[in-house]
Write a protein that holds these residues in place. Structure first.
Motif, PDB file in Angstrom:
ATOM      1  N   GLY A 114     -31.973 173.053 158.585  1.00 42.30           N
ATOM      2  CA  GLY A 114     -31.277 174.205 159.168  1.00 42.30           C
ATOM      3  C   GLY A 114     -29.914 173.892 159.748  1.00 42.30           C
ATOM      4  N   GLU A 115     -29.862 172.931 160.636  1.00 42.78           N
ATOM      5  CA  GLU A 115     -28.614 172.692 161.364  1.00 42.78           C
ATOM      6  C   GLU A 115     -27.702 171.620 160.773  1.00 42.78           C
ATOM      7  OE1 GLU A 115     -29.419 173.415 165.906  1.00 42.78           O
ATOM      8  OE2 GLU A 115     -31.156 172.482 164.970  1.00 42.78           O
ATOM      9  N   PRO A 116     -28.245 170.492 160.307  1.00 46.16           N
ATOM     10  CA  PRO A 116     -27.365 169.372 159.946  1.00 46.16           C
ATOM     11  C   PRO A 116     -26.173 169.742 159.056  1.00 46.16           C
ATOM     12  CG  PRO A 116     -29.644 168.659 159.880  1.00 46.16           C
ATOM     13  CD  PRO A 116     -29.664 170.145 160.121  1.00 46.16           C
ATOM     14  N   GLY A 152     -29.917 184.680 163.063  1.00 45.83           N
ATOM     15  CA  GLY A 152     -30.070 184.348 164.477  1.00 45.83           C
ATOM     16  C   GLY A 152     -29.044 183.292 164.873  1.00 45.83           C
ATOM     17  N   PHE A 153     -29.077 182.157 164.181  1.00 40.60           N
ATOM     18  CA  PHE A 153     -28.135 181.041 164.380  1.00 40.60           C
ATOM     19  C   PHE A 153     -28.147 180.507 165.810  1.00 40.60           C
ATOM     20  CE2 PHE A 153     -26.206 183.957 161.148  1.00 40.60           C
ATOM     21  CZ  PHE A 153     -26.518 183.197 160.038  1.00 40.60           C
ATOM     22  N   GLY A 154     -29.197 180.806 166.568  1.00 41.87           N
ATOM     23  CA  GLY A 154     -29.259 180.387 167.965  1.00 41.87           C
ATOM     24  C   GLY A 154     -28.938 181.532 168.916  1.00 41.87           C
ATOM     25  N   LYS A 199     -30.129 184.331 169.178  1.00 41.27           N
ATOM     26  CA  LYS A 199     -31.288 185.101 169.638  1.00 41.27           C
ATOM     27  C   LYS A 199     -32.392 184.178 170.134  1.00 41.27           C
ATOM     28  CE  LYS A 199     -30.018 188.740 166.349  1.00 41.27           C
ATOM     29  NZ  LYS A 199     -30.238 189.255 164.969  1.00 41.27           N
ATOM     30  N   GLU A 200     -31.999 182.925 170.460  1.00 39.35           N
ATOM     31  CA  GLU A 200     -32.996 182.018 171.031  1.00 39.35           C
ATOM     32  C   GLU A 200     -33.291 182.421 172.470  1.00 39.35           C
ATOM     33  OE1 GLU A 200     -32.402 177.720 170.592  1.00 39.35           O
ATOM     34  OE2 GLU A 200     -33.811 177.338 172.213  1.00 39.35           O
ATOM     35  N   ASP A 201     -32.270 182.843 173.181  1.00 42.24           N
ATOM     36  CA  ASP A 201     -32.433 183.185 174.589  1.00 42.24           C
ATOM     37  C   ASP A 201     -31.875 184.573 174.880  1.00 42.24           C
ATOM     38  OD1 ASP A 201     -33.371 181.438 176.900  1.00 42.24           O
ATOM     39  OD2 ASP A 201     -31.614 182.416 177.791  1.00 42.24           O
ATOM     40  N   PHE A 236     -26.310 177.641 169.457  1.00 40.36           N
ATOM     41  CA  PHE A 236     -25.667 177.991 168.184  1.00 40.36           C
ATOM     42  C   PHE A 236     -25.821 176.792 167.265  1.00 40.36           C
ATOM     43  CE2 PHE A 236     -22.108 180.771 166.330  1.00 40.36           C
ATOM     44  CZ  PHE A 236     -22.404 180.376 165.021  1.00 40.36           C
ATOM     45  N   ARG A 237     -26.454 177.033 166.146  1.00 36.44           N
ATOM     46  CA  ARG A 237     -26.644 176.041 165.079  1.00 36.44           C
ATOM     47  C   ARG A 237     -25.922 174.715 165.358  1.00 36.44           C
ATOM     48  NH1 ARG A 237     -26.039 178.072 158.835  1.00 36.44           N
ATOM     49  NH2 ARG A 237     -27.521 176.653 157.880  1.00 36.44           N
ATOM     50  N   GLY A 238     -26.706 173.726 165.665  1.00 34.07           N
ATOM     51  CA  GLY A 238     -26.149 172.419 166.017  1.00 34.07           C
ATOM     52  C   GLY A 238     -26.301 172.117 167.496  1.00 34.07           C
ATOM     53  N   PHE A 239     -26.236 173.192 168.324  1.00 31.96           N
ATOM     54  CA  PHE A 239     -26.691 173.131 169.717  1.00 31.96           C
ATOM     55  C   PHE A 239     -26.001 172.031 170.513  1.00 31.96           C
ATOM     56  CE2 PHE A 239     -30.230 172.938 172.929  1.00 31.96           C
ATOM     57  CZ  PHE A 239     -30.443 174.282 173.112  1.00 31.96           C
ATOM     58  N   GLY A 240     -24.664 172.003 170.482  1.00 36.21           N
ATOM     59  CA  GLY A 240     -23.934 170.976 171.246  1.00 36.21           C
ATOM     60  C   GLY A 240     -23.670 169.719 170.434  1.00 36.21           C
ATOM     61  N   SER A 279     -37.994 179.752 167.351  1.00 38.07           N
ATOM     62  CA  SER A 279     -37.657 179.224 166.030  1.00 38.07           C
ATOM     63  C   SER A 279     -36.250 178.678 166.146  1.00 38.07           C
ATOM     64  CB  SER A 279     -37.754 180.317 164.973  1.00 38.07           C
ATOM     65  OG  SER A 279     -39.118 180.539 164.702  1.00 38.07           O
ATOM     66  N   ALA A 280     -36.163 177.379 166.280  1.00 37.55           N
ATOM     67  CA  ALA A 280     -34.894 176.743 166.628  1.00 37.55           C
ATOM     68  C   ALA A 280     -35.008 175.247 166.378  1.00 37.55           C
ATOM     69  CB  ALA A 280     -34.563 177.001 168.103  1.00 37.55           C
ATOM     70  N   ALA A 281     -33.886 174.558 166.631  1.00 33.81           N
ATOM     71  CA  ALA A 281     -33.840 173.096 166.551  1.00 33.81           C
ATOM     72  C   ALA A 281     -34.179 172.582 165.157  1.00 33.81           C
ATOM     73  CB  ALA A 281     -34.761 172.477 167.610  1.00 33.81           C
ATOM     74  N   SER A 282     -34.022 173.406 164.148  1.00 35.51           N
ATOM     75  CA  SER A 282     -34.330 173.048 162.756  1.00 35.51           C
ATOM     76  C   SER A 282     -35.796 172.671 162.569  1.00 35.51           C
ATOM     77  CB  SER A 282     -33.449 171.881 162.263  1.00 35.51           C
ATOM     78  OG  SER A 282     -32.103 172.163 162.445  1.00 35.51           O
ATOM     79  N   ALA A 283     -36.618 172.890 163.570  1.00 33.37           N
ATOM     80  CA  ALA A 283     -37.962 172.313 163.569  1.00 33.37           C
ATOM     81  C   ALA A 283     -39.045 173.320 163.213  1.00 33.37           C
ATOM     82  CB  ALA A 283     -38.240 171.716 164.950  1.00 33.37           C
ATOM     83  N   THR A 316     -35.738 188.748 167.941  1.00 36.64           N
ATOM     84  CA  THR A 316     -35.693 187.557 168.782  1.00 36.64           C
ATOM     85  C   THR A 316     -36.140 186.321 168.017  1.00 36.64           C
ATOM     86  OG1 THR A 316     -36.540 186.521 170.810  1.00 36.64           O
ATOM     87  CG2 THR A 316     -38.046 187.993 169.665  1.00 36.64           C
ATOM     88  N   GLN A 317     -35.524 185.191 168.333  1.00 36.64           N
ATOM     89  CA  GLN A 317     -35.999 183.911 167.801  1.00 36.64           C
ATOM     90  C   GLN A 317     -37.140 183.373 168.648  1.00 36.64           C
ATOM     91  OE1 GLN A 317     -31.530 182.520 167.194  1.00 36.64           O
ATOM     92  NE2 GLN A 317     -32.884 180.814 166.769  1.00 36.64           N
ATOM     93  N   SER A 318     -37.336 183.957 169.803  1.00 35.10           N
ATOM     94  CA  SER A 318     -38.331 183.404 170.726  1.00 35.10           C
ATOM     95  C   SER A 318     -39.217 184.503 171.303  1.00 35.10           C
ATOM     96  CB  SER A 318     -37.619 182.664 171.865  1.00 35.10           C
ATOM     97  OG  SER A 318     -38.584 182.039 172.683  1.00 35.10           O
TER      98      SER A 318
HETATM   99 MO1  MOS Z   1     -31.018 177.119 167.358  1.00 38.73          MO
HETATM  100  S1  MOS Z   1     -29.119 176.550 167.808  1.00 38.73           S
HETATM  101  O1  MOS Z   1     -31.776 176.087 166.425  1.00 38.73           O
HETATM  102  O2  MOS Z   1     -31.589 178.473 168.030  1.00 38.73           O
END
Ligand code: MOS
Ligand code: LUZ
Length: 765
Positions: free
Chosen positions: A704-706, A221-223, A225-227, A335-339, A500-504, A190-192
């Motif tokens: 991560g995303e840009p 993960g690429f997003g 496994k965030e949720d 998913f990487r970039g998130f919209g 672990s998401a949002a490139s942050a 999981t990413q979260s």
């Molecule tokens: Mo993401 S799209 O940074 O889980």
């Protein structure tokens, strides 16, 4: 600094979920997914499945001891279907058996009778029927209504992007192990960890202190496994809670592809207005997001589409409206970039449409409208822009004129092969758009042997975050990196983590690590100051020694540690970091949501074989705003991976759902992802180094995303190559530009559906 995982990755020793040694008595789960996309369940017959050899239990929603609810943002998603199914593959039952094969064999014996209900797969149809996940959102800047009259050129159109399968190499999965007094420990991919813990608690009815989620690393993960790691963990937790035995479920690839949500497909309308000097005066867009059957993270993804709807450009009058549309597909997710990429594709399409109709290079319009420092984004934040720096440096570094000349020379001399080029500027905001989520924590221990342990909320998923965090600790203590170890990510070490998401992730957890290490260091130096009779401000750490006024003294790191320990000074620290300065007012849709922005410009070139419609990417040459990279090898790896993933989304990965909502591209033989033959022949990455202070860890901007969005240039490069072959080609702004679509476009054919739709829109004026 090498990636700390490279040796074990190379030797195949790195531990993923499926590598965890199994406890005796472990059972294996498998989910039974709905065979249809929408309907009411008339009957569910699990008797035959229960009678299968080695089957221990078949769980349905009736067995749930807590709440049958795993929705993250909105409580609209059940773990196991009750009376209705809303997407094909929606889990209806969970079989637990003594072997994986037995569990999967039993699934085939489950019988479900479903009364079919109408299936919606198209977001525009959903919107027309009022099927929205949340009320629409609108971002406004200036006043587009009055701005049109000042425009010299106005163009309208439609742009569409398909979804994308995450295709993490490690599929989803979880392994739950009973602990004493009803506790459960869950290993999860999981990413979260916090979200996985919370969902498992909700479903079992346990308190969060009873359920630990522990993660070593993810195979991507690429997003995804965030949720969406939560469901499998909750199923295993439920079975463990009831059976008091370890339960593991590791999805196979087809289960994973069929049951999990993906990048959101979008269909969008745009209207763009420019003045004589090609300044974009007004821009309107309506985004129809295909959310799937439940909210998942769709409302947050929708928001980021709006944040990035003007990409790297300043436009004084903007009206952007976004609809999150409920369809009968698996709930789409991060998913990487998130919209963001979906929003950027639309403005880039609008610019290209304008350029083609006015008869100028799209690059002229792009360049003319790049955002500069002091300009306002549609959401109110003032830009600190590197857009022009990146653009100009790219033009200079890569000698854009010679690239153009080479391409026209090639095109003049080849009939059946054509080259095309496109420029893709990118501007991406760093921070979770939900301000609350921008917090991170770290727990640092210095042991009496001088070794250091760091635990944070960061999930290592191949992006190298653990290496960066290790670098932070090693740098503060001036230690050999070998002396620092990153521990697994556990909810009982670090609570209440953000995904672990949002490139942050490196920023948030790295800053917390920095704070924790600095606190320990200050306490240790205070001890040294007293013993050495030196002012604490004169003391520093360098190469595992204490220095006085920069001069190394006889106190080693080891001696310092022991001195502090003997003085009963704490060698441990838990630190909390919350990004300062950020806020967002959702009523006004204005604020300062991002800690900073990342900029870049890519030049993408492609060659098309005009007989076959197949193509190659000759090169991607870019200038990327790293700030001051703290690990160039890792950051370059992120950029290369992002580009290839972006190119895959834009050109070859084609998700296919049929009208009944069934995923037809459900295997790797029917869903084409980039391979080593399809990556660009050349990727040149040049750093825009900026010394400016920013909120990034060690000023090393998030990466991560840009870079994924450089891949958008691939669609437009292909488009230009097609135009070089057939200047009259009428090409839909629709990605992916697969070889089939390319071939049709070369010879003046286009997707009927998009064609019909555009006619309809222009008819409505
Ligand atoms: Mo993401 S799209 O940074 O889980
Ligand atoms: N996840 C999230 C994200 O929950 N919020 C965000 O803003 C975000 N942005 C990018 C990727 N994942």
């Amino acid at each position: 600094m090498k990636n700390i995982d490279s040796a074990t990755h190379t030797r195949g020793e790195s531990v993923y979920l499926d590598d965890i040694p199994l406890l005796q008595g472990t059972l294996f789960g498998a989910a039974f997914g709905s065979p249809v996309a929408h309907g009411t369940i008339k009957s569910l017959d699990i008797e035959a499945a229960k009678q299968m050899p080695r089957v221990v239990k078949v769980f349905t929603y009736r067995d749930i001891t807590g709440e049958n609810q795993i929705g993250g943002i909105i409580p609209d998603e059940v773990l196991l279907a009750e009376h209705e199914v809303d997407f094909c593959g929606m889990p209806v039952a969970f079989v637990v058996a003594e072997t994986e094969d037995a569990a999967r064999a039993a699934i085939k014996k489950i019988k479900v009778e479903i009364d079919l209900l109408p299936v919606i797969t198209d977001p525009r149809e959903a919107q027309q029927k009022g099927e929205l996940i949340v009320p629409p959102r609108t971002f406004l800047l200036g006043d587009t209504d009055s701005a049109w009259s000042g425009c010299c050129y106005i163009f309208e159109g439609i742009a569409e992007t398909n979804g994308q399968e995450h295709l993490y190499i490690e599929t989803q999965g979880a392994y739950a192990i009973p602990q004493e007094n009803n506790g459960i420990k869950i290993y999860s991919s999981t990413q979260s960890p916090r979200a996985t813990q919370q969902a498992s608690c909700k479903v079992t009815g346990l308190a969060m202190h009873q359920v630990e989620v522990d993660v070593t690393r993810l195979g991507g993960g690429f997003g995804g496994k965030e949720d969406q790691a939560n469901a499998w963990a909750a199923m295993c937790a439920l079975a463990t809670h009831i059976l008091k035995r370890p339960v593991k479920y590791s999805l196979n690839r087809m289960e994973d592809m069929a049951m999990t949500g993906k990048r959101h497909a979008y269909s969008s309308d745009f209207k763009i207005g420019l003045n004589k000097e090609l300044k974009i005066i007004a821009y309107e867009a309506s985004f129809f997001q295909n959310a799937g059957a439940a909210a998942d993270l769709s409302p947050a993804v929708l928001e980021r589409t709006l944040f990035h709807c003007t990409n790297s450009y300043f436009i004084p009058n903007v009206k952007a409206r976004a609809y999150s549309c409920r369809t009968h597909l698996p709930p789409n997710t991060a998913f990487r970039g998130f919209g963001g990429p979906q929003g950027m594709f639309v403005i880039e399409s609008a610019i290209v449409k304008a350029a083609e109709n006015i008869g100028v290079d799209a690059a002229v319009i792009q360049k003319t409208n790049l955002i500069i420092s002091g300009d306002e984004f549609p959401y109110g934040q003032t830009a600190v822009s590197e857009a022009n720096h990146c653009w100009e440096k790219a033009m200079l570094m890569y000698d854009i004129d010679s690239i153009k000349n080479e391409i026209s020379f090639f095109n003049d001399n080849n009939k059946l092969f054509k080259k095309g080029m496109a420029l893709m500027p990118v501007c991406f905001g760093i921070s979770f758009t939900n301000t609350m989520m921008n917090q991170g924590r770290a727990l640092v221990h210095v042991f009496t042997d001088g070794s250091v342990s760091v635990a944070t909320g960061a999930i290592e998923m191949g992006q190298g975050v653990n290496t960066k965090i290790l670098q932070v600790a090693a740098q503060v203590f001036s230690l050999d990196p070998e002396k620092v170890k990153l521990q697994t990510t556990s909810t009982h070490k670090i609570a209440n983590t953000s995904p672990s998401a949002a490139s942050a992730t490196a920023d948030l957890n790295g800053k917390a690590t920095l704070m924790a290490c600095n606190a320990i260091k200050q306490r240790m130096l205070a001890v040294a100051s007293e013993a050495l009779n030196a002012d604490v401000s004169s003391l520093t750490l360098k190469d595992e020694h204490v220095c006085i006024d920069g001069e190394r003294c006889e106190w080693t790191w080891q001696r310092l540690v022991m001195a502090a320990f003997l003085k009963r000074v704490s060698l441990s620290e838990h630190a909390h970091y919350a990004t300062p300065e950020i806020y967002f007012d959702k009523l006004k849709e204005k604020g300062h949501p991002f800690a900073y922005h990342v900029y870049g410009t890519a030049i993408v070139t492609a060659t098309i074989d005009c007989l076959r419609g197949i193509y190659e990417f000759d090169s991607v040459k870019l200038v990327h705003d790293f700030g001051t990279s703290m690990n160039a090898a890792i950051d370059i790896g992120q950029i290369e991976g992002g580009i290839v993933q972006g190119i895959g989304w834009m050109t070859m990965e084609e998700l296919m759902f049929d009208k009944e909502g069934r995923l037809r591209s459900n295997t790797l033989s029917s869903y084409k992802v980039p391979d080593i033959y399809s990556v660009p022949k050349r990727i040149d990455i040049e750093a825009l180094k900026t010394e400016q202070d920013n909120l990034a860890i060690f000023r090393s901007k998030a990466v991560g995303e840009p870079p994924l969005m450089y891949g958008i240039g691939a669609y437009f490069a292909l488009r230009n190559a097609i135009k070089a072959f057939n200047p009259q080609a009428d090409i839909a702004f629709a990605a992916p530009m697969t070889p089939e679509r390319t071939l049709m476009a070369l010879y003046g054919l286009r997707d009927k559906e998009v064609w019909e739709r555009e006619k309809e829109v222009s008819h409505h004026g």
